[in-house]
Design a protein around this motif. Structure first.
Motif, PDB file in Angstrom:
ATOM      1  N   ARG A  85       0.911  -1.221  -0.024  1.00 53.94           N
ATOM      2  CA  ARG A  85      -0.099  -0.044   0.102  1.00 53.94           C
ATOM      3  C   ARG A  85       0.938   1.100   0.038  1.00 53.94           C
ATOM      4  N   GLU A  86       2.121   1.251   0.890  1.00 51.58           N
ATOM      5  CA  GLU A  86       2.871   2.380   0.950  1.00 51.58           C
ATOM      6  C   GLU A  86       3.639   2.645  -0.467  1.00 51.58           C
ATOM      7  N   TRP A  87       3.952   1.607  -0.988  1.00 48.56           N
ATOM      8  CA  TRP A  87       4.729   1.663  -2.359  1.00 48.56           C
ATOM      9  C   TRP A  87       3.573   2.119  -3.366  1.00 48.56           C
ATOM     10  N   GLN A  88       2.432   1.700  -3.394  1.00 44.87           N
ATOM     11  CA  GLN A  88       1.453   2.269  -4.244  1.00 44.87           C
ATOM     12  C   GLN A  88       1.305   3.641  -4.213  1.00 44.87           C
ATOM     13  N   GLU A  89       1.077   4.161  -3.103  1.00 46.84           N
ATOM     14  CA  GLU A  89       0.823   5.726  -2.782  1.00 46.84           C
ATOM     15  C   GLU A  89       1.805   6.339  -3.296  1.00 46.84           C
TER      16      GLU A  89
ATOM     17  N   MET B 148      -6.277  -0.169   9.632  1.00 40.71           N
ATOM     18  CA  MET B 148      -5.248  -0.563   8.680  1.00 40.71           C
ATOM     19  C   MET B 148      -5.397  -1.442   7.538  1.00 40.71           C
ATOM     20  N   PHE B 149      -6.064  -2.583   7.930  1.00 35.26           N
ATOM     21  CA  PHE B 149      -6.308  -3.657   7.040  1.00 35.26           C
ATOM     22  C   PHE B 149      -7.253  -3.208   5.873  1.00 35.26           C
ATOM     23  N   LYS B 150      -8.314  -2.268   6.101  1.00 34.54           N
ATOM     24  CA  LYS B 150      -9.301  -1.634   5.281  1.00 34.54           C
ATOM     25  C   LYS B 150      -8.408  -0.611   4.399  1.00 34.54           C
ATOM     26  N   TRP B 151      -7.356   0.030   5.003  1.00 32.31           N
ATOM     27  CA  TRP B 151      -6.551   0.877   4.068  1.00 32.31           C
ATOM     28  C   TRP B 151      -5.722  -0.033   3.103  1.00 32.31           C
ATOM     29  N   PHE B 152      -5.103  -1.083   3.582  1.00 29.59           N
ATOM     30  CA  PHE B 152      -4.248  -1.752   2.695  1.00 29.59           C
ATOM     31  C   PHE B 152      -4.958  -2.199   1.484  1.00 29.59           C
ATOM     32  N   PHE B 153      -6.249  -2.495   1.801  1.00 30.90           N
ATOM     33  CA  PHE B 153      -7.125  -2.983   0.567  1.00 30.90           C
ATOM     34  C   PHE B 153      -7.632  -1.788  -0.265  1.00 30.90           C
ATOM     35  N   GLY B 154      -7.553  -0.587   0.148  1.00 31.74           N
ATOM     36  CA  GLY B 154      -7.999   0.623  -0.442  1.00 31.74           C
ATOM     37  C   GLY B 154      -9.542   0.871  -0.268  1.00 31.74           C
ATOM     38  N   LYS B 155     -10.116   0.369   1.096  1.00 29.79           N
ATOM     39  CA  LYS B 155     -11.192   0.498   1.521  1.00 29.79           C
ATOM     40  C   LYS B 155     -11.585   1.578   2.375  1.00 29.79           C
ATOM     41  N   GLY B 156     -10.494   2.384   2.872  1.00 31.32           N
ATOM     42  CA  GLY B 156     -10.532   3.311   3.861  1.00 31.32           C
ATOM     43  C   GLY B 156      -9.381   4.061   3.884  1.00 31.32           C
ATOM     44  N   PRO B 157      -9.570   5.246   4.543  1.00 23.75           N
ATOM     45  CA  PRO B 157      -8.398   6.134   4.861  1.00 23.75           C
ATOM     46  C   PRO B 157      -7.277   5.378   5.912  1.00 23.75           C
TER      47      PRO B 157
END
Length: 660
Positions: free
Chosen positions: A368-372, A497-506
């Motif tokens: 997720r960090e790499w993608q952002e 954090m897991f929601k953010w990992f999958f792009g489902k939340g901030p």
């Protein structure tokens, strides 16, 4: 006298060359010289002929062995002429005249000469067995048997023909019934000639009884002592190899033995801990349920006390609990070792659970960090410049005491990992080298115990200091945002954090302590108790065994080692990733734990909820300081990179040890 006569016989064999006719006439008859062919020799030396006696080196009459033509025909030397070996015989007279320039029969020299000729004529590939014989000769020359005999220093302890019937020598092919039958004659060969006392003990042993019944599962002399490279049984080389010899048959017992401290030290190349023969005996090994067995429950404490005795330096007398220690306990046999099975199952589940969760957590976080970063989405959560605060300021996150404790913990932990895993993974290729470099297991044990004491000492100082401060602070909220005690927000942050990992939340806005930082912190409490108490029991076995049964050593060794493995791998993978190898942290290292401060921008990004609280309360400026000096920053970077490098090297050692 029996051995003396045999040695005399050998001397006679060498001097008379096995060809001394009993008749007073030449073997060929008349005045014509007799031909030195096999038929001529066998007229006197064949079995069934009158016994020929000669004087040995001590003047005693001994009989020369007769040649059994039937066996000779089946032997490997069947096609050879007698004088091919007995080159010093030049006539067929009653008392042979010896050729002055010819050497006495020499098995080794003859085979070495034939092998040299085979290699010279490019025939080595077709004479593979001859090459094996030459290898055996080289091994014999370095063996205990090749050493000078105590009674006759000019002669070796044993000749080839003491073990091998040179005239009719023929070892059946491996894997055949004939080979097994021949193998079971070896104890008589060794015992009848020289080792009578050992043969008597062997016959009464569990191995000897199997051989007596014709069961090839029984071990014979060469299984333990080898064939040609026989070593002095009191030498370290023999003792180390003898354990492996036992393990060739007792495979499972060898593996379980190596899981104990006894076996780990042995695998590192040291022989001062108990080995198979120390507990079970050597030639007179009895079955475990035999009342005469050394390992029978009635005799086991006495056996342990042969090593664990006050009279031996560094040892304390074994107590009653030693009897129930399982030197071959394992984690897969619930019926025999239920406590080990339970402990092993629990530790396996713990390791799999922790690594599965946190490695997944780290992998998704990295992605997720790499993608952002690729999408240029990583920006500060709060713009510090808009608050009128100088952006060059740093936020004080860790006080000096925390930093010193962290550095001490790091150094002590790495010392514990190195010394502990060297013993735990003694089977690995690197462990003996590390053990030797550190001075051996005894020195490593001292280093390990000193480091453990320092670790526990630092932990207790930290715990007492923190608790004394918190108990005096009446405004401290035990489940508040400044507390390291987990609360419901941590669970929400983890889910976020897991929601953010999958792009489902901030991405969640962390407060002073994140849920993964709290896990790191409380893991030390768990580790100190599990590793510490089990290590204490193992360090003082005589005290432990005075109050607890011996199986606690088995469980303690298992838990101590696997919890330490969990801690080491977690630190050098998950902890390093969270603090040094996330895309937002690259390039490593993050030096906040060495300088104690981090830039205000980084602090606001990493802990936005804490930052916002301080801004709203007007307390932020109390924690702002100038950026660390260049010297402090560079020194911290060097120190951080050094510790990370050491940690990664230890990780490689641990992982290779685990799979060895």
């Amino acid at each position: 006298m029996k051995i003396r006569n045999i040695r005399g016989l050998l001397a006679a064999v060498a001097s008379a060359a096995l060809l001394w006719p009993l008749s007073g006439h030449a073997a060929g008859g008349g005045d014509a010289p007799a031909a030195l062919d096999n038929a001529t020799c066998l007229k006197c030396h064949q079995s069934g002929k009158p016994e020929i006696q000669v004087e040995d080196a001590e003047g005693e009459k001994v009989a020369l062995p007769a040649v059994d033509t039937a066996k000779l025909a089946k032997g490997v030397h069947a096609k050879l002429d007698c004088v091919a070996c007995h080159t010093d015989i030049v006539d067929a007279k009653e008392k042979h005249e010896k050729a002055a320039s010819s050497a006495k029969p020499d098995c080794a020299g003859c085979h070495e000469k034939l092998w040299d000729e085979a290699k010279k004529n490019n025939q080595a590939a077709s004479k593979e067995r001859l090459g094996i014989v030459v290898e055996n000769i080289a091994a014999y020359k370095e063996s205990f048997h090749a050493r000078p005999d105590a009674d006759n220093p000019d002669r070796p302890k044993a000749y080839c023909n003491q073990c091998h019937a040179t005239h009719d020598f023929a070892v059946p092919p491996a894997g055949t019934p004939e080979r097994e039958k021949w193998r079971m004659t070896i104890p008589e060969t060794c015992g009848a000639a020289c080792h009578e006392d050992q043969l008597d003990d062997f016959k009464s042993s569990v191995h000897g009884k199997l051989i007596e019944k014709g069961d090839p599962k029984g071990a014979v002399c060469t299984d333990c002592h080898t064939t040609h490279e026989i070593r002095n049984s009191s030498s370290e080389a023999f003792k180390l190899k003898n354990v492996l010899a036992c393990g060739d048959c007792h495979t499972e017992e060898l593996h379980s033995y190596r899981d104990t401290y006894h076996g780990q030290v042995n695998r590192l190349g040291f022989v001062y801990t108990a080995k198979c023969a120390d507990c079970h005996g050597s030639h007179g090994i009895k079955a475990g349920d035999d009342p005469k067995s050394r390992v029978h429950p009635d005799n086991r404490l006495k056996t342990c006390q042969k090593c664990h005795d006050d009279k031996k330096p560094g040892m304390v007398k074994a107590t009653a609990g030693f009897v129930t220690f399982g030197p071959h306990a394992n984690t897969h046999d619930f019926e025999k070792y239920p406590k080990m099975w339970i402990a092993g199952t629990f530790m396996t589940a713990l390791l799999i659970g922790v690594f599965a969760f946190f490695w997944l957590h780290s992998g998704l976080w990295y992605y997720r960090e790499w993608q952002e970063r690729k999408e240029r989405k990583t920006v500060p959560h709060v713009r510090t410049g808009e608050l009128g605060i100088h952006e060059g300021k740093h936020f004080v996150r860790f006080a000096r005491g925390w930093r010193i404790a962290h550095l001490a913990f790091a150094l002590v932990t790495m010392t514990l990992v190195l010394t502990g895993t060297t013993v735990m993974f003694a089977d690995s290729a690197w462990a003996p080298t590390v053990a030797a470099a550190l001075g051996g297991p005894k020195v490593m044990g001292i280093i390990h115990r000193v480091a453990a004491s320092l670790f526990v000492g630092i932990f207790l100082i930290h715990f007492v200091y923190v608790m004394s401060r918190l108990l005096r602070d009446r405004n401290f909220r035990w489940f508040g945002p400044d507390s390291l005690i987990p609360n419901w927000k941590d669970l929400a942050d983890c889910w976020g954090m897991f929601k953010w990992f999958f792009g489902k939340g901030p991405r969640p806005k962390f407060d002073r302590w994140t849920y993964f930082e709290k896990f790191d912190y409380w893991a030390v409490f768990w580790g100190v108790n599990i590793i510490g108490w089990s290590g204490l029991m193992l360090a003082f076995p005589h005290v432990t065994a005075s109050f607890l049964p011996g199986w606690v050593f088995n469980v303690g060794t298992l838990v101590h080692g696997e919890e330490a493995f969990l801690a080491a791998v977690f630190l050098f993978t998950v902890h390093f990733f969270n603090n040094h190898f996330r895309p937002d942290k690259l390039p490593p290292p993050d030096v906040v734990m060495f300088t104690g401060t981090q830039s205000l921008e980084e602090f606001s990004r990493e802990h936005p909820a804490h930052y916002q609280r301080l801004v709203e309360s007007g307390e932020l400026e109390k924690y702002l300081v100038d950026a660390p000096s260049r010297q402090l920053h560079v020194g911290s970077v060097i120190l951080g990179l050094t510790l990370i490098t050491v940690g990664l090297v230890l990780l490689v050692l641990v992982v290779t040890g685990f799979f060895s």
